[in-house]
Design a protein around this motif. Sequence first.
Motif, PDB file in Angstrom:
ATOM      1  N   ILE A 358       0.747  -1.162   0.071  1.00 50.02           N
ATOM      2  CA  ILE A 358       0.064   0.041  -0.089  1.00 50.02           C
ATOM      3  C   ILE A 358       0.945   1.258  -0.049  1.00 50.02           C
ATOM      4  N   PHE A 359       0.572   2.257  -1.086  1.00 51.51           N
ATOM      5  CA  PHE A 359       1.143   3.341  -1.034  1.00 51.51           C
ATOM      6  C   PHE A 359       0.754   4.472  -0.253  1.00 51.51           C
ATOM      7  N   SER A 360      -0.612   4.426   0.051  1.00 46.33           N
ATOM      8  CA  SER A 360      -1.430   5.537   0.679  1.00 46.33           C
ATOM      9  C   SER A 360      -1.091   5.252   1.802  1.00 46.33           C
ATOM     10  N   GLU A 361      -1.359   6.373   2.732  1.00 48.21           N
ATOM     11  CA  GLU A 361      -1.251   6.580   4.286  1.00 48.21           C
ATOM     12  C   GLU A 361      -2.345   5.414   4.610  1.00 48.21           C
ATOM     13  N   PHE A 362      -2.175   4.730   5.631  1.00 51.24           N
ATOM     14  CA  PHE A 362      -3.004   3.699   6.267  1.00 51.24           C
ATOM     15  C   PHE A 362      -2.822   3.741   7.855  1.00 51.24           C
ATOM     16  N   LEU A 386       4.725  -1.344   4.881  1.00 52.31           N
ATOM     17  CA  LEU A 386       3.841  -0.646   3.915  1.00 52.31           C
ATOM     18  C   LEU A 386       4.864   0.529   3.449  1.00 52.31           C
ATOM     19  N   TRP A 387       4.353   1.279   2.474  1.00 51.42           N
ATOM     20  CA  TRP A 387       5.080   2.782   2.268  1.00 51.42           C
ATOM     21  C   TRP A 387       4.959   3.525   3.454  1.00 51.42           C
ATOM     22  N   ASP A 388       4.143   3.314   4.495  1.00 47.71           N
ATOM     23  CA  ASP A 388       4.213   3.869   5.809  1.00 47.71           C
ATOM     24  C   ASP A 388       5.397   4.026   6.440  1.00 47.71           C
ATOM     25  N   SER A 419      -9.523  -5.369   0.329  1.00 48.37           N
ATOM     26  CA  SER A 419      -9.724  -4.513  -0.684  1.00 48.37           C
ATOM     27  C   SER A 419      -9.972  -3.106  -0.157  1.00 48.37           C
ATOM     28  N   PHE A 420      -9.175  -2.283  -0.931  1.00 50.35           N
ATOM     29  CA  PHE A 420      -9.279  -0.769  -0.665  1.00 50.35           C
ATOM     30  C   PHE A 420      -9.090   0.025  -1.966  1.00 50.35           C
ATOM     31  N   ALA A 421      -9.779   1.549  -1.756  1.00 45.42           N
ATOM     32  CA  ALA A 421      -9.792   2.274  -2.804  1.00 45.42           C
ATOM     33  C   ALA A 421      -9.433   3.595  -2.084  1.00 45.42           C
ATOM     34  N   PHE A 422      -8.091   4.237  -2.564  1.00 46.89           N
ATOM     35  CA  PHE A 422      -7.749   5.316  -1.980  1.00 46.89           C
ATOM     36  C   PHE A 422      -7.598   6.500  -2.935  1.00 46.89           C
ATOM     37  N   GLU A 423      -7.825   7.894  -2.489  1.00 46.13           N
ATOM     38  CA  GLU A 423      -7.464   8.967  -3.178  1.00 46.13           C
ATOM     39  C   GLU A 423      -6.016   9.402  -2.468  1.00 46.13           C
ATOM     40  N   VAL A 424      -4.782   9.477  -3.392  1.00 45.59           N
ATOM     41  CA  VAL A 424      -3.621   9.548  -2.923  1.00 45.59           C
ATOM     42  C   VAL A 424      -3.066  10.962  -2.453  1.00 45.59           C
ATOM     43  N   ALA A 425      -3.176  11.121  -1.341  1.00 49.77           N
ATOM     44  CA  ALA A 425      -2.877  12.507  -0.700  1.00 49.77           C
ATOM     45  C   ALA A 425      -1.756  12.322   0.156  1.00 49.77           C
ATOM     46  N   ASP A 426      -0.880  13.081   0.636  1.00 50.75           N
ATOM     47  CA  ASP A 426       0.472  12.830   1.488  1.00 50.75           C
ATOM     48  C   ASP A 426       0.572  14.209   2.290  1.00 50.75           C
ATOM     49  N   TYR A 484     -10.358   9.081  10.446  1.00 52.07           N
ATOM     50  CA  TYR A 484      -8.867   8.850  10.277  1.00 52.07           C
ATOM     51  C   TYR A 484      -8.422   8.582   9.072  1.00 52.07           C
ATOM     52  N   ASN A 485      -9.025   8.207   8.169  1.00 49.39           N
ATOM     53  CA  ASN A 485      -8.623   7.802   6.792  1.00 49.39           C
ATOM     54  C   ASN A 485      -9.730   8.430   5.770  1.00 49.39           C
ATOM     55  N   PRO A 486      -9.765   9.704   5.736  1.00 51.21           N
ATOM     56  CA  PRO A 486     -10.610  10.430   4.921  1.00 51.21           C
ATOM     57  C   PRO A 486     -10.364   9.836   3.384  1.00 51.21           C
ATOM     58  N   HIS A 487      -9.287   9.753   2.840  1.00 49.97           N
ATOM     59  CA  HIS A 487      -8.815   9.078   1.669  1.00 49.97           C
ATOM     60  C   HIS A 487      -9.414   7.965   1.160  1.00 49.97           C
ATOM     61  N   MET A 488      -9.678   6.836   2.072  1.00 50.08           N
ATOM     62  CA  MET A 488      -9.953   5.722   1.894  1.00 50.08           C
ATOM     63  C   MET A 488     -11.352   5.679   1.523  1.00 50.08           C
ATOM     64  N   LYS A 489     -11.785   5.438   0.334  1.00 54.30           N
ATOM     65  CA  LYS A 489     -13.281   5.472  -0.117  1.00 54.30           C
ATOM     66  C   LYS A 489     -13.872   4.184  -0.046  1.00 54.30           C
ATOM     67  N   TYR A 490     -13.195   3.138   0.121  1.00 56.36           N
ATOM     68  CA  TYR A 490     -13.702   1.717   0.307  1.00 56.36           C
ATOM     69  C   TYR A 490     -12.767   0.909   1.136  1.00 56.36           C
TER      70      TYR A 490
END
Length: 558
Positions: A358-362, A386-388, A419-426, A484-490
Amino acid sequence: MKLLHTSILAGIALCGGLLPASGQVALRITDLYDEELAPFYHGVASGDPLPDGFIIWTRVTPPGNIRPGTMRRFPVQWKVATDPELNQVVASGNALASGETDFTVKIDVRGLPSDQTFYYGFESQGRQSITGKTKTAPGELVDQLKFAVVSCANYEWGFFSGYEQISRRTDLDAVIHTGDYIYEYPDNASYSSPEIRDLRSLFPRNETVTLKHYRTRFANYHLDPNLRRCHQQHPFITIWDDHEFANNAWKGGAENHNPRKEGRWKKRKNSAIRAYMEWMPIRSEGTSIVRSLSYGPLMDLMLIDTRIEGRDIQIEDVNNPLLYSANRTMLGIPQKEWLKTELATSTATWKILGNQVIFSEFNIGFTADLDPLVTGDFLESQFLDLWDGYPAERSELVEFIAGEDIDNIVILTGDIHCSFAFEVADPAFGNVNYDPATGEGAVAVEFVTPSLSAANFDEEIGEFFTGLVEDVINRPYPTTNINYNPHMKYADLDRHGYLVLSVSPQQVQADYYYLADVLVPQTTESWGAGFIVAAGSHLLTPAQAPAPPKAVQDVPAP
């Protein structure tokens, strides 16, 4: 990730160690052979499509007791045709299967027309292989591309019914495998499903450490009829993750490697690489999986190695100040510069990135109050594989993408068995420039495919606690009213399956398909959810139905 046993919730880290079990069955790998396929017991495969060609692969199993590494060679004939009966031949040739490559054969077929379906087969010792189906990539703009995306196929945790479902699809351009194609663990161990482990005998019996071990494990996987059928029907585009080597691998070792008992890591790593290059339909040049494949003006596919090419050793404590060092790297400098160049110079509408973890913040530590035996820091520390665990380098890449104004990046990820779906923001949480309602401030989207068969959260920590975590992981938390995960859409933590990625000039849609029961060889599937990102946007919107099929469907291989 390393399996924890401290408490129920602490078992959330999925990819853990094992203890050998007793009661092993006295079988041989040859007991899995289908004699009707001799000497091509492992079927056929293709991969790495180009606009003018692809790789085709098979293995010629020697008769008797000829051992890999001997100088005995077997002539092999191959041909590629435009029809399933292999009458309209467009390319053919001869090759040798030898012990030097474990009697595997790989042919890089070139000079073919783009965006066309082909059929291929092999002949040796007077016997024909099964016929495979594959296709070239488009060279011009097309209306739609489709890919199945899979990861994490643990042979002893579930049947490969997901591969069987994918094999039935007739409009896929390829199967993208994001890693953990095999698992290194011993047979009948604790990291296997007790319901089926005695029905899915694993070879070799011990953990894979040597070249012979890895070759045998790949051979075992390729004997699975569902996987064999999937390879027969579709080209594969693959990258490795850690279990093709050992759990939580990095460039200099692995959590599941003991140098005192298992020898030098370099030798084990090189053995794993060699077996992978022999047994997978990858266009191998040296020992790297890093490469880019063009699908015409619509899409470039960039494939990276976040495991052994450049990764520094994992830090296992979020309170360690070295975690945030600017010098820590997941990719290594050469690969990072390659990736930046590929992203910046791509003229394709969509830039698709094949990535392992996972690249996105988790964020997960806030759920610690669900279990009195753990702390938030403890939980967060379990996900630093992870990338975290490499936040400075992740920020560097996000800032590069934003600074270069590179649009339409889609990251495909496996590894975590969810399964996850993210909008990638850092960083996604606390980034004042990120608006979860509009996607503004994000630079890409990320789709994480579920495990094909390896243990999900519910199979590790139980259904009750999995349900609690799933209910709050991307919603306002009851005690704080903070998401805490507003970018995690699913998020789906407890279903096996795969996703189908549909790419068009206007949008990309990821459809999640889930399997009814991986404890049976064949099962049904259902569409679970879909998410759409429009070109020029980073906002994920729910789909109301799966993406439409292609207008033209392939004729399956017989």
